[in-house]
Motif scaffolding. Structure first.
Motif, PDB file in Angstrom:
ATOM      1  N   THR A 183      96.071  69.515  88.751  1.00  0.00           N
ATOM      2  CA  THR A 183      95.430  68.764  87.498  1.00  0.00           C
ATOM      3  C   THR A 183      96.324  68.686  86.455  1.00  0.00           C
ATOM      4  N   SER A 184      95.972  68.021  85.416  1.00  0.00           N
ATOM      5  CA  SER A 184      96.835  68.393  84.129  1.00  0.00           C
ATOM      6  C   SER A 184      96.431  69.779  83.417  1.00  0.00           C
ATOM      7  N   SER A 185      95.136  69.895  84.077  1.00  0.00           N
ATOM      8  CA  SER A 185      94.767  71.504  83.340  1.00  0.00           C
ATOM      9  C   SER A 185      95.642  72.533  84.077  1.00  0.00           C
ATOM     10  N   ASN A 186      96.204  72.581  85.181  1.00  0.00           N
ATOM     11  CA  ASN A 186      96.749  73.571  85.962  1.00  0.00           C
ATOM     12  C   ASN A 186      98.201  73.230  86.483  1.00  0.00           C
ATOM     13  N   ALA A 187      98.771  72.010  85.940  1.00  0.00           N
ATOM     14  CA  ALA A 187      99.890  71.657  86.727  1.00  0.00           C
ATOM     15  C   ALA A 187     101.123  72.897  86.578  1.00  0.00           C
ATOM     16  N   THR A 200     111.401  79.207  96.418  1.00  0.00           N
ATOM     17  CA  THR A 200     112.336  78.033  95.991  1.00  0.00           C
ATOM     18  C   THR A 200     112.210  77.890  94.513  1.00  0.00           C
ATOM     19  N   ASP A 201     113.404  77.453  93.899  1.00  0.00           N
ATOM     20  CA  ASP A 201     113.403  77.298  92.367  1.00  0.00           C
ATOM     21  C   ASP A 201     113.216  75.745  92.245  1.00  0.00           C
ATOM     22  N   THR A 202     112.994  74.894  93.295  1.00  0.00           N
ATOM     23  CA  THR A 202     112.729  73.205  93.142  1.00  0.00           C
ATOM     24  C   THR A 202     111.483  73.040  93.743  1.00  0.00           C
ATOM     25  N   VAL A 203     110.720  72.222  92.974  1.00  0.00           N
ATOM     26  CA  VAL A 203     109.323  71.778  93.295  1.00  0.00           C
ATOM     27  C   VAL A 203     109.289  70.226  93.247  1.00  0.00           C
ATOM     28  N   VAL A 204     108.858  69.512  94.180  1.00  0.00           N
ATOM     29  CA  VAL A 204     108.616  68.059  93.984  1.00  0.00           C
ATOM     30  C   VAL A 204     107.190  67.758  93.349  1.00  0.00           C
ATOM     31  N   LEU A 205     107.114  67.109  92.303  1.00  0.00           N
ATOM     32  CA  LEU A 205     105.697  66.804  91.637  1.00  0.00           C
ATOM     33  C   LEU A 205     105.596  65.210  91.533  1.00  0.00           C
ATOM     34  N   VAL A 206     104.644  64.767  92.298  1.00  0.00           N
ATOM     35  CA  VAL A 206     104.493  63.362  92.127  1.00  0.00           C
ATOM     36  C   VAL A 206     102.760  62.934  91.733  1.00  0.00           C
ATOM     37  N   PRO A 207     102.546  61.769  91.225  1.00  0.00           N
ATOM     38  CA  PRO A 207     103.556  60.768  91.314  1.00  0.00           C
ATOM     39  C   PRO A 207     103.870  60.481  89.635  1.00  0.00           C
ATOM     40  N   ASP A 208     103.385  61.198  88.808  1.00  0.00           N
ATOM     41  CA  ASP A 208     103.206  60.738  87.195  1.00  0.00           C
ATOM     42  C   ASP A 208     104.556  61.404  86.868  1.00  0.00           C
ATOM     43  N   GLN A 209     105.743  60.474  86.765  1.00  0.00           N
ATOM     44  CA  GLN A 209     106.977  60.989  86.045  1.00  0.00           C
ATOM     45  C   GLN A 209     106.974  61.722  84.799  1.00  0.00           C
ATOM     46  N   TYR A 210     105.900  61.545  83.889  1.00  0.00           N
ATOM     47  CA  TYR A 210     105.826  61.852  82.622  1.00  0.00           C
ATOM     48  C   TYR A 210     105.266  63.126  82.684  1.00  0.00           C
ATOM     49  N   LEU A 211     104.102  63.331  83.452  1.00  0.00           N
ATOM     50  CA  LEU A 211     103.408  64.718  83.459  1.00  0.00           C
ATOM     51  C   LEU A 211     104.798  65.663  84.154  1.00  0.00           C
ATOM     52  N   ALA A 212     105.484  65.217  84.929  1.00  0.00           N
ATOM     53  CA  ALA A 212     106.380  65.991  85.657  1.00  0.00           C
ATOM     54  C   ALA A 212     107.395  66.260  84.566  1.00  0.00           C
ATOM     55  N   LYS A 213     107.887  65.490  83.808  1.00  0.00           N
ATOM     56  CA  LYS A 213     108.807  65.824  82.738  1.00  0.00           C
ATOM     57  C   LYS A 213     108.382  66.762  81.700  1.00  0.00           C
ATOM     58  N   CYS A 259     101.182  61.065  78.508  1.00  0.00           N
ATOM     59  CA  CYS A 259     102.073  60.504  77.730  1.00  0.00           C
ATOM     60  C   CYS A 259     103.502  61.051  77.673  1.00  0.00           C
ATOM     61  N   PRO A 260     104.407  59.918  77.734  1.00  0.00           N
ATOM     62  CA  PRO A 260     105.986  60.246  77.574  1.00  0.00           C
ATOM     63  C   PRO A 260     106.203  61.624  76.704  1.00  0.00           C
ATOM     64  N   PRO A 261     107.521  62.315  77.141  1.00  0.00           N
ATOM     65  CA  PRO A 261     107.617  63.480  76.511  1.00  0.00           C
ATOM     66  C   PRO A 261     107.967  63.530  74.959  1.00  0.00           C
ATOM     67  N   ASP A 262     108.429  62.386  74.533  1.00  0.00           N
ATOM     68  CA  ASP A 262     108.823  62.423  72.864  1.00  0.00           C
ATOM     69  C   ASP A 262     107.252  62.369  72.302  1.00  0.00           C
ATOM     70  N   VAL A 263     106.415  61.844  72.975  1.00  0.00           N
ATOM     71  CA  VAL A 263     105.169  61.773  72.207  1.00  0.00           C
ATOM     72  C   VAL A 263     104.355  63.314  72.116  1.00  0.00           C
ATOM     73  N   LEU A 264     104.850  64.074  73.078  1.00  0.00           N
ATOM     74  CA  LEU A 264     104.177  65.607  73.044  1.00  0.00           C
ATOM     75  C   LEU A 264     105.367  66.322  71.872  1.00  0.00           C
ATOM     76  N   GLU A 265     106.577  66.193  72.040  1.00  0.00           N
ATOM     77  CA  GLU A 265     107.436  66.449  71.257  1.00  0.00           C
ATOM     78  C   GLU A 265     106.903  66.448  69.686  1.00  0.00           C
ATOM     79  N   ALA A 266     106.269  65.276  69.425  1.00  0.00           N
ATOM     80  CA  ALA A 266     105.916  65.231  68.187  1.00  0.00           C
ATOM     81  C   ALA A 266     104.374  65.118  67.669  1.00  0.00           C
ATOM     82  N   ALA A 267     103.528  65.558  68.603  1.00  0.00           N
ATOM     83  CA  ALA A 267     102.300  65.920  68.761  1.00  0.00           C
ATOM     84  C   ALA A 267     102.032  67.426  68.250  1.00  0.00           C
ATOM     85  N   ASP A 268     100.696  67.614  67.618  1.00  0.00           N
ATOM     86  CA  ASP A 268     100.401  68.886  67.314  1.00  0.00           C
ATOM     87  C   ASP A 268      99.755  69.810  68.391  1.00  0.00           C
TER      88      ASP A 268
END
Ligand code: SF4
Length: 382
Positions: A183-187, A200-213, A259-268
């Motif tokens: 979930t977004s609480s424990n991703a 492994t150093d690689t994991v596939v995380l689907v389907p939300d590309q923004y959560l994954a980024k 939300c897209p990563p630039d939103v998290l970058e700008a948020a508090d």
């Protein structure tokens, strides 16, 4: 159905027509019995329902609560439900993970999912002996519909050495093909745990590309994702954050990691719905904005009357398919029952159980803000 309103004796004007309320159309009146059952509930929603509207709402609330007691049913209400559902008829309230846990443990014969279809499926996966109902078949999700079980099989063929994590916002078919849910609480916790388990150093995380980024920015694990997005959260932008700061000096801006990563970058501050609600409760900011679904702000506001909420509104059209009226109808008619083929349910449950077996976190993980957005590989089926 329309109803004639009596204009009063001797009134020369034609009798006006008024459409029956949803309660009246179902033969329900705002009488003394309803008042006795609901008067104490009104203060919970008086910021959203006017005294004039209340007589139309209260009979529906009373009828739903009576039917729940009669049928040994409970309502699991997601944070994105409107306050009338969330506060007045919801027995358990929270985000996907909280509701999934309640579904597994609740002592009831019937679960009515006040949320979207993948959530009702998750309840059925965890509580197969219970009847799980959803009051609208229109309550879908842009993330859940972005990917199928066949898509995940393709990913596993392409990357047989990498574990596949699915966000819980997916169908049972997709969960059944994945190794673990999150979930977004424990991703971030899930991604790191499954990477350790698979060495492994690689994991596939689907389907939300923004959560994954956003998760990729928080961890050293390399993440491959899928081109899905939440149609509500992807609408927010860093420009919105700038405009909010300019219009509301001093406002504290909280963002959901869909939300897209630039939103998290700008948020508090950033985190799951549970993390955002906790932040408001614990920090009591003078003025706050939640960059997430509208009803979430409304529901957090009812619990924090001293906090001033700025509400840029992105409604989820799927969540808003759920209404008091169709919850009542679904309890009366026992429709629409959610069923899952048993072999799919069992495999989907393994993916959820793998997540639930991880050490329970005391609090949902927050996402660090201010980080530069990361480009990661987005899977392409071709
Ligand atoms: S808010 Fe987004 S993720 Fe949640 S149900 Fe609506 S479309 Fe799906």
């Amino acid at each position: 159905m329309a109803r004639l309103i009596d204009s009063g004796p001797g009134c020369p004007t034609p009798t006006p027509l008024r459409a029956a309320t949803a309660a009246e159309a179902r033969g329900l009146a705002y009488d003394d019995d309803v008042k006795a059952k609901t008067d104490h509930l009104y203060p919970l929603v008086n910021d959203f329902i006017t005294p004039m509207e209340w007589p139309a709402v209260a009979p529906l609330v009373a009828a739903i609560n009576d039917l729940k007691a009669e049928k040994n049913a409970v309502i699991l209400a997601h944070n994105y439900m409107t306050p009338d559902i969330f506060r007045l008829v919801g027995d358990f309230r929270g985000d996907s993970l909280q509701l999934a846990r309640e579904a597994a443990e609740v002592d009831a014969d019937i679960i009515v999912q006040a949320g979207v279809h993948f959530m009702a499926e998750t309840s059925k996966i965890l509580a197969p002996s219970k009847t799980v109902l959803i009051s609208s078949l229109e309550a879908g999700c842009s993330l859940a519909s972005s990917i199928t079980g066949a898509d995940v099989r393709l990913i596993k063929e392409r990357y047989p050495d990498y574990p596949v994590v699915t966000y819980v916002n997916t169908t049972a078919d997709v969960k059944a093909e994945c190794h673990i849910t999150c979930t977004s609480s424990n991703a971030a916790q899930v991604v790191e745990a499954i990477a350790r388990e698979w060495d492994t150093d690689t994991v596939v995380l689907v389907p939300d590309q923004y959560l994954a980024k956003n998760v990729a920015a928080q961890t050293d694990i390399r993440i491959i994702t899928w081109p899905g997005a939440c149609e509500v959260h992807e609408l927010f932008s860093a420009d919105d954050v700038d405009a909010l700061r300019e219009a509301h000096p001093g406002v504290v801006i909280l963002a959901h990691p869909e939300c897209p990563p630039d939103v998290l970058e700008a948020a508090d501050f950033a985190g799951s719905t549970a993390a955002l609600a906790n932040y408001v409760k614990d920090e009591s900011p003078a003025k706050v904005v939640l960059l997430t679904e509208c009803s979430m702000s409304d529901n957090v506001a009812t619990e924090n009357p001293g906090v001033d909420f700025v509400r840029p509104c992105n409604l989820c059209p799927h969540m808003k398919q759920i209404t008091l009226e169709n919850i009542l109808d679904c309890l009366i008619e026992m429709k629409h029952e959610v069923t899952i083929e048993e072999s799919v349910r069992v495999r989907a449950k393994q993916a959820i159980d793998a997540m639930l077996a991880l050490p329970k976190m005391e609090n949902p993980l927050a996402f660090e803000t201010g980080l530069k957005p990361m480009e990661i590989e987005v899977f392409s089926p071709s």
